[in-house]
Motif scaffolding. Structure first.
Motif, PDB file in Angstrom:
ATOM      1  N   TRP A  11    -119.634 -68.327   8.996  1.00  0.00           N
ATOM      2  CA  TRP A  11    -120.762 -69.012   8.900  1.00  0.00           C
ATOM      3  C   TRP A  11    -120.777 -70.325   7.884  1.00  0.00           C
ATOM      4  CZ3 TRP A  11    -123.701 -69.718   4.612  1.00  0.00           C
ATOM      5  CH2 TRP A  11    -123.695 -68.468   3.534  1.00  0.00           C
ATOM      6  N   LEU A  12    -120.233 -70.120   6.978  1.00  0.00           N
ATOM      7  CA  LEU A  12    -120.149 -70.925   5.863  1.00  0.00           C
ATOM      8  C   LEU A  12    -119.278 -72.200   6.249  1.00  0.00           C
ATOM      9  CD1 LEU A  12    -121.141 -71.738   3.016  1.00  0.00           C
ATOM     10  CD2 LEU A  12    -119.095 -70.623   2.071  1.00  0.00           C
ATOM     11  N   THR A  13    -118.265 -71.748   7.108  1.00  0.00           N
ATOM     12  CA  THR A  13    -117.347 -72.774   7.602  1.00  0.00           C
ATOM     13  C   THR A  13    -118.076 -74.015   8.492  1.00  0.00           C
ATOM     14  OG1 THR A  13    -115.534 -71.360   7.728  1.00  0.00           O
ATOM     15  CG2 THR A  13    -115.239 -73.388   9.227  1.00  0.00           C
ATOM     16  N   PHE A  14    -119.260 -73.708   9.107  1.00  0.00           N
ATOM     17  CA  PHE A  14    -119.737 -74.845   9.699  1.00  0.00           C
ATOM     18  C   PHE A  14    -120.760 -75.656   8.901  1.00  0.00           C
ATOM     19  CE2 PHE A  14    -118.964 -71.253  13.019  1.00  0.00           C
ATOM     20  CZ  PHE A  14    -118.465 -72.194  13.986  1.00  0.00           C
ATOM     21  N   PHE A  15    -120.908 -75.029   7.773  1.00  0.00           N
ATOM     22  CA  PHE A  15    -121.758 -75.767   6.843  1.00  0.00           C
ATOM     23  C   PHE A  15    -121.039 -76.888   6.063  1.00  0.00           C
ATOM     24  CE2 PHE A  15    -124.723 -72.314   7.406  1.00  0.00           C
ATOM     25  CZ  PHE A  15    -125.921 -73.237   7.662  1.00  0.00           C
ATOM     26  N   ARG A  19    -121.884 -79.074  10.541  1.00  0.00           N
ATOM     27  CA  ARG A  19    -122.647 -78.332  11.731  1.00  0.00           C
ATOM     28  C   ARG A  19    -123.404 -77.305  11.188  1.00  0.00           C
ATOM     29  NH1 ARG A  19    -118.265 -76.888  16.122  1.00  0.00           N
ATOM     30  NH2 ARG A  19    -120.181 -76.571  17.214  1.00  0.00           N
ATOM     31  N   PRO A  20    -124.794 -77.430  10.700  1.00  0.00           N
ATOM     32  CA  PRO A  20    -125.506 -76.630  10.262  1.00  0.00           C
ATOM     33  C   PRO A  20    -126.241 -75.486  11.165  1.00  0.00           C
ATOM     34  CG  PRO A  20    -126.738 -78.714   9.906  1.00  0.00           C
ATOM     35  CD  PRO A  20    -125.168 -78.983  10.365  1.00  0.00           C
ATOM     36  N   ILE A  21    -126.557 -76.032  12.419  1.00  0.00           N
ATOM     37  CA  ILE A  21    -126.971 -75.335  13.381  1.00  0.00           C
ATOM     38  C   ILE A  21    -126.286 -74.177  13.666  1.00  0.00           C
ATOM     39  CG2 ILE A  21    -128.212 -75.655  15.646  1.00  0.00           C
ATOM     40  CD1 ILE A  21    -129.169 -78.052  15.027  1.00  0.00           C
ATOM     41  N   GLY A  23    -123.645 -73.096  12.287  1.00  0.00           N
ATOM     42  CA  GLY A  23    -123.647 -71.976  11.195  1.00  0.00           C
ATOM     43  C   GLY A  23    -124.861 -71.233  11.022  1.00  0.00           C
ATOM     44  N   VAL A  24    -125.947 -71.424  11.649  1.00  0.00           N
ATOM     45  CA  VAL A  24    -126.939 -70.573  11.624  1.00  0.00           C
ATOM     46  C   VAL A  24    -126.810 -69.492  12.492  1.00  0.00           C
ATOM     47  CG1 VAL A  24    -129.593 -70.334  11.929  1.00  0.00           C
ATOM     48  CG2 VAL A  24    -128.867 -71.793  10.436  1.00  0.00           C
ATOM     49  N   ILE A  25    -126.455 -70.071  13.717  1.00  0.00           N
ATOM     50  CA  ILE A  25    -126.097 -69.054  15.015  1.00  0.00           C
ATOM     51  C   ILE A  25    -125.188 -68.105  14.491  1.00  0.00           C
ATOM     52  CG2 ILE A  25    -125.277 -69.234  17.259  1.00  0.00           C
ATOM     53  CD1 ILE A  25    -126.747 -71.920  17.697  1.00  0.00           C
ATOM     54  N   CYS A  26    -123.910 -68.902  13.878  1.00  0.00           N
ATOM     55  CA  CYS A  26    -122.841 -67.811  13.466  1.00  0.00           C
ATOM     56  C   CYS A  26    -123.290 -66.753  12.597  1.00  0.00           C
ATOM     57  CB  CYS A  26    -121.628 -68.754  12.977  1.00  0.00           C
ATOM     58  SG  CYS A  26    -120.295 -68.041  12.642  1.00  0.00           S
ATOM     59  N   LEU A  27    -124.259 -67.056  11.657  1.00  0.00           N
ATOM     60  CA  LEU A  27    -124.571 -65.972  10.653  1.00  0.00           C
ATOM     61  C   LEU A  27    -125.249 -65.059  11.372  1.00  0.00           C
ATOM     62  CD1 LEU A  27    -125.130 -65.217   7.671  1.00  0.00           C
ATOM     63  CD2 LEU A  27    -127.047 -66.629   7.817  1.00  0.00           C
ATOM     64  N   ILE A  28    -126.196 -65.299  12.475  1.00  0.00           N
ATOM     65  CA  ILE A  28    -126.753 -64.485  12.945  1.00  0.00           C
ATOM     66  C   ILE A  28    -125.869 -63.460  13.762  1.00  0.00           C
ATOM     67  CG2 ILE A  28    -128.505 -64.031  15.037  1.00  0.00           C
ATOM     68  CD1 ILE A  28    -130.087 -66.746  14.266  1.00  0.00           C
ATOM     69  N   LEU A  29    -124.702 -64.242  14.397  1.00  0.00           N
ATOM     70  CA  LEU A  29    -123.762 -63.320  14.978  1.00  0.00           C
ATOM     71  C   LEU A  29    -122.950 -62.309  14.159  1.00  0.00           C
ATOM     72  CD1 LEU A  29    -122.226 -62.859  17.803  1.00  0.00           C
ATOM     73  CD2 LEU A  29    -120.687 -64.894  16.864  1.00  0.00           C
ATOM     74  N   GLN A  30    -122.593 -62.994  12.919  1.00  0.00           N
ATOM     75  CA  GLN A  30    -121.992 -62.417  11.929  1.00  0.00           C
ATOM     76  C   GLN A  30    -122.620 -61.093  11.306  1.00  0.00           C
ATOM     77  OE1 GLN A  30    -120.629 -64.710   8.670  1.00  0.00           O
ATOM     78  NE2 GLN A  30    -119.576 -62.874   7.552  1.00  0.00           N
ATOM     79  N   ILE A  31    -124.051 -61.066  11.238  1.00  0.00           N
ATOM     80  CA  ILE A  31    -124.791 -60.075  10.834  1.00  0.00           C
ATOM     81  C   ILE A  31    -124.279 -58.831  11.614  1.00  0.00           C
ATOM     82  CG2 ILE A  31    -127.230 -58.902  10.637  1.00  0.00           C
ATOM     83  CD1 ILE A  31    -128.152 -61.728  10.219  1.00  0.00           C
ATOM     84  N   THR A  32    -124.006 -58.734  12.765  1.00  0.00           N
ATOM     85  CA  THR A  32    -123.658 -57.551  13.363  1.00  0.00           C
ATOM     86  C   THR A  32    -122.229 -57.237  13.157  1.00  0.00           C
ATOM     87  OG1 THR A  32    -123.184 -58.506  15.501  1.00  0.00           O
ATOM     88  CG2 THR A  32    -125.349 -57.825  15.401  1.00  0.00           C
ATOM     89  N   ALA A  46    -113.445 -73.821  15.508  1.00  0.00           N
ATOM     90  CA  ALA A  46    -114.243 -75.070  15.352  1.00  0.00           C
ATOM     91  C   ALA A  46    -113.634 -76.027  14.229  1.00  0.00           C
ATOM     92  CB  ALA A  46    -115.543 -74.543  14.604  1.00  0.00           C
ATOM     93  N   LEU A  47    -112.763 -75.169  13.173  1.00  0.00           N
ATOM     94  CA  LEU A  47    -112.150 -75.683  11.948  1.00  0.00           C
ATOM     95  C   LEU A  47    -110.944 -76.444  12.710  1.00  0.00           C
ATOM     96  CD1 LEU A  47    -111.822 -76.262   8.889  1.00  0.00           C
ATOM     97  CD2 LEU A  47    -110.692 -74.351   8.885  1.00  0.00           C
TER      98      LEU A  47
END
Length: 64
Positions: A11-15, A19-21, A23-32, A46-47
């Motif tokens: 998620w930090l990569t997107f920030f 691409r912060p939005i 990043g937030v979606i990726c953080l939600i995905l990464q929680i699981t 994305a990188l």
């Protein structure tokens, strides 16, 4: 360095690429735990797209 971040904290990569939005979606995905692997793949993809876009901008900037 960004590649390492993409693998460990996707998620930090997107920030870092502006691409912060995503990043937030990726953080939600990464929680699981199951979602961490797709999040890491997504961040690496994305990188690579970000790096390609920068190379294209640089090439076009040298033309003009």
């Amino acid at each position: 360095m960004r590649l390492l971040i993409a693998l460990i904290l996707p998620w930090l990569t997107f920030f870092t690429i502006g691409r912060p939005i995503a990043g937030v979606i990726c953080l939600i995905l990464q929680i699981t735990l199951i979602g961490w692997l797709p999040a890491a793949f997504w961040a690496v993809y994305a990188l690579s797209q970000y790096n390609t876009d920068k190379k294209i901008e640089k090439a076009l900037g040298q033309r003009g």
